[in-house]
Enzyme design. Structure first.
Site, PDB file in Angstrom:
ATOM      1  N   THR A 138       0.836  -1.117   0.074  1.00 21.68           N
ATOM      2  CA  THR A 138       0.199   0.156  -0.048  1.00 21.68           C
ATOM      3  C   THR A 138       0.794   1.184   0.093  1.00 21.68           C
ATOM      4  OG1 THR A 138      -1.251  -1.206   1.274  1.00 21.68           O
ATOM      5  CG2 THR A 138      -1.947   0.767   1.344  1.00 21.68           C
ATOM      6  N   ARG A 151       6.070  -7.269  -6.977  1.00 24.05           N
ATOM      7  CA  ARG A 151       5.803  -8.767  -7.203  1.00 24.05           C
ATOM      8  C   ARG A 151       4.540  -9.698  -7.285  1.00 24.05           C
ATOM      9  NH1 ARG A 151       7.886 -11.268  -1.820  1.00 24.05           N
ATOM     10  NH2 ARG A 151       6.487  -9.365  -1.030  1.00 24.05           N
ATOM     11  N   LYS A 195      -2.932 -14.752   4.203  1.00 22.25           N
ATOM     12  CA  LYS A 195      -2.299 -13.411   4.243  1.00 22.25           C
ATOM     13  C   LYS A 195      -3.139 -12.502   3.169  1.00 22.25           C
ATOM     14  CE  LYS A 195       2.351 -11.651   2.479  1.00 22.25           C
ATOM     15  NZ  LYS A 195       2.106 -11.171   0.612  1.00 22.25           N
ATOM     16  N   ALA A 202       9.362 -13.838   0.599  1.00 19.22           N
ATOM     17  CA  ALA A 202      11.036 -13.272   1.254  1.00 19.22           C
ATOM     18  C   ALA A 202      11.119 -13.963   2.686  1.00 19.22           C
ATOM     19  CB  ALA A 202      10.248 -12.106   1.212  1.00 19.22           C
ATOM     20  N   PHE A 251       7.704  -8.835   3.451  1.00 15.79           N
ATOM     21  CA  PHE A 251       7.722  -9.191   5.253  1.00 15.79           C
ATOM     22  C   PHE A 251       9.234  -7.883   5.339  1.00 15.79           C
ATOM     23  CE2 PHE A 251       7.207 -13.840   3.552  1.00 15.79           C
ATOM     24  CZ  PHE A 251       5.281 -13.316   4.125  1.00 15.79           C
ATOM     25  N   PHE A 302      -3.241   4.951  10.360  1.00 17.77           N
ATOM     26  CA  PHE A 302      -4.725   4.371  10.537  1.00 17.77           C
ATOM     27  C   PHE A 302      -6.160   4.814  10.678  1.00 17.77           C
ATOM     28  CE2 PHE A 302      -2.918   0.702   9.434  1.00 17.77           C
ATOM     29  CZ  PHE A 302      -3.479  -0.981   8.963  1.00 17.77           C
TER      30      PHE A 302
END
Length: 558
Positions: free
Chosen positions: A75, A96, A107, A275, A303, A383
């Site tokens: 993001t 990716r 995930k 990863a 990660f 957030f």
């Protein structure tokens, strides 16, 4: 206030024809191989034609260790790419591709979130342009040809107890981790133990992501070791004569995919090694091509920085001759609180003390990244529940670590929310202060490379390797593989091999369970702790909630 889901936002995207997106980077429609209206592959002839161009600036986005609270690395990558374009920079994003396994597991997808997404979200998280299927097929072809060679007389004298080539499937399927193959009598060959990894852990995936062109790809595929003879001498994929046909299957998969962000900025989505069990970066060909046609390229490493960024620096940059101009380390207030001991259900409550306590994880990543000689900016991925005091606590802490933290609100506001981050990152990238260097030299012994990462990046007392593993590493050195980098397969949730150990633990060791030689990809994999190269599905997999609604639209992807 109710927020829309990622898939709702993605569905409302005002997408432009992919030819318009290509035009922004000077890619003509003749050089785009379209997959529908909103996806295309970039031709090898175009890639060859831009090799003389000067490179743009390379910006790496990485993160703290992931928590169930979510960090938003992709993001932020997308938000930063949009932000750079917003402030008038010619920028492209390189990420990716998503694996089906985690999409249907726990995930979720890999296309960003909120108003910082890459579209078409559904396609990218499902079959996309078929690259992963091509990799699975090429891998499976080699598997079939090895067993076929043994069946028809085994001219190469392969010791069937020493076939090291495992099979792959792009799904989390723990039942396939260890299997017995060729049962059922004479017609089916010689029974032997075998097993499956997930496609993203395939050496073919790593090779596709590290190759410069099809010639390089074919050579690397041929270099893969598939088995050993009784005298322990290696048998290569080229001995099985599989490299040519595998390259044919990967011909289109080798070309980078061009798509767009919600704000119609160019994004390359290509390759997808995990990863935690692989090297965790998108393809070299996508990144190097983007650098030739954009002034700024924002890419991510999977990660936490202890895995993705370490491998980006020590494997990808070393192999491709790249150097990041700036590193953005993503953190969230929620994840800081989780690292500080707050339960997931209580993350909505203000807790500045917990934020401060959890910042140790962030601090360690900052120090690690700086040890590569690169400037680090912390992006606080905002957030809506974060309070000003909590955000300030992170900023104050990061200042004590000799870095700076910038609040970014791209999830909620798109590029408008990432303008401040983009402005600062561009300044740092332009300043030329990066003095990048990998943290170990090529000629260091393999065991010492593993120790270096365990001690300097994980801050462990040592890596534990029994004599069998040390002898194996020594043998590879004698066979000429001693100058390869190492790829650590380790849990992403902790600096240690214990996934429950959050924060910045000390006083632990890293047990190395096995080592695997990826001679084609050009690294040695050290499998640490309980990490699996074939994940399993959780008790309640995401797949249970994925379905088509009455309008034929996909629901439940995230």
């Amino acid at each position: 206030m109710g927020y829309k889901t990622d898939i709702e936002i993605a569905r409302e995207a005002n997408k432009k024809p992919i030819q318009e997106i290509g035009a922004k980077l000077g890619i003509g429609s003749d050089d785009l191989l379209p997959y529908g209206h909103d996806k295309a592959k970039v031709s090898q002839s175009f890639i060859n034609s831009v090799q003389g161009n000067k490179n743009g600036k390379l910006i790496l986005v990485t993160a703290i260790n992931p928590t169930p609270a979510g960090e938003g690395k992709t993001t932020t990558t997308v938000g930063l790419g949009d932000g750079l374009n917003r402030i008038g920079k010619k920028a492209a994003v390189c990420i990716r591709e998503a694996s089906l396994g985690p999409n249907f597991g726990m995930k979720g997808g890999a296309a960003g979130g909120g108003y910082a997404q890459i579209v078409p979200m559904e396609d990218m998280n499902l079959h996309f342009t078929g690259d992963f299927h091509a990799i699975t097929s090429a891998h499976s072809l080699l598997s079939a040809m090895i067993d076929n060679h043994i069946y028809w007389g085994n001219e190469l004298e392969i010791d069937i107890r020493r076939v090291v080539w495992r099979r792959v499937v792009d799904m989390n399927d723990r039942a396939l981790r260890q299997i017995t193959a060729s049962l059922g009598g004479v017609a089916n060959g010689f029974p032997r133990e075998a097993g499956f990894d997930i496609t993203v852990a395939s050496e073919v995936m790593a090779i596709l992501c590290l190759s410069n062109n099809l010639k390089d790809l074919e050579k690397r595929l041929g270099d893969m070791i598939v088995a050993y003879r009784r005298d322990r001498s290696p048998v290569f994929a080229r001995d099985i004569k599989a490299d040519g046909a595998m390259t044919v299957l990967l011909k289109d998969a080798m070309q980078p995919n061009l798509v767009q962000t919600l704000e119609n900025n160019p994004a390359f989505v290509h390759g997808g090694p995990f990863a935690n069990i692989a090297h965790g970066c998108n393809s070299v060909i996508a990144t190097t091509t983007a650098l030739k046609i954009a002034d700024y390229v924002v890419t991510e490493a999977g990660f936490g920085a202890d895995l993705g960024a370490e491998k980006f620096m020590n494997i990808k940059c070393r192999k491709a001759g790249l150097a990041p101009d700036c590193v953005v380390l993503v953190a969230t207030v929620r994840a800081m609180k989780m690292n500080g001991g707050v339960a997931k259900g209580d993350l909505g409550n203000e807790d500045v003390a917990a934020v401060n306590k959890g910042c140790a994880n962030l601090g360690r990543h900052i120090g690690n990244l700086k040890s590569f000689g690169v400037p680090v900016v912390v992006a606080i991925n905002h957030f809506v529940t974060d309070t000003d005091a909590e955000v300030q606590a992170v900023k104050d802490y990061v200042k004590t670590q000799g870095s700076e933290a910038i609040l970014s609100q791209h999830w909620e506001h798109g590029s408008k929310g990432s303008e401040a981050l983009a402005t600062r990152v561009a300044e740092i990238a332009d300043s030329g202060i990066s003095a990048f260097a990998p943290i170990y030299p090529d000629d260091m012994k393999l065991a010492d490379k593993i120790q270096t990462i365990a001690k300097r990046i994980y801050h462990a007392e040592e890596a534990l390797m029994d004599q069998k593993i040390r002898d194996q590493l020594k043998l590879w050195e004698e066979q000429g593989y001693g100058n390869l980098p190492v790829c650590m397969a380790k849990t992403q949730y902790s600096f240690s091999t214990d996934p429950t150990l959050r924060g910045a633990p000390t006083g632990f060791s890293v047990p190395v369970r096995e080592v695997r030689l990826s001679a084609g990809a050009g690294f040695v994999v050290a499998v640490c702790g309980e990490i699996m190269t074939m994940p399993g599905l959780p008790r309640t997999p995401s797949a249970e909630n994925i379905h088509l609604n009455d309008d034929g639209q996909i629901e439940g992807l995230f």
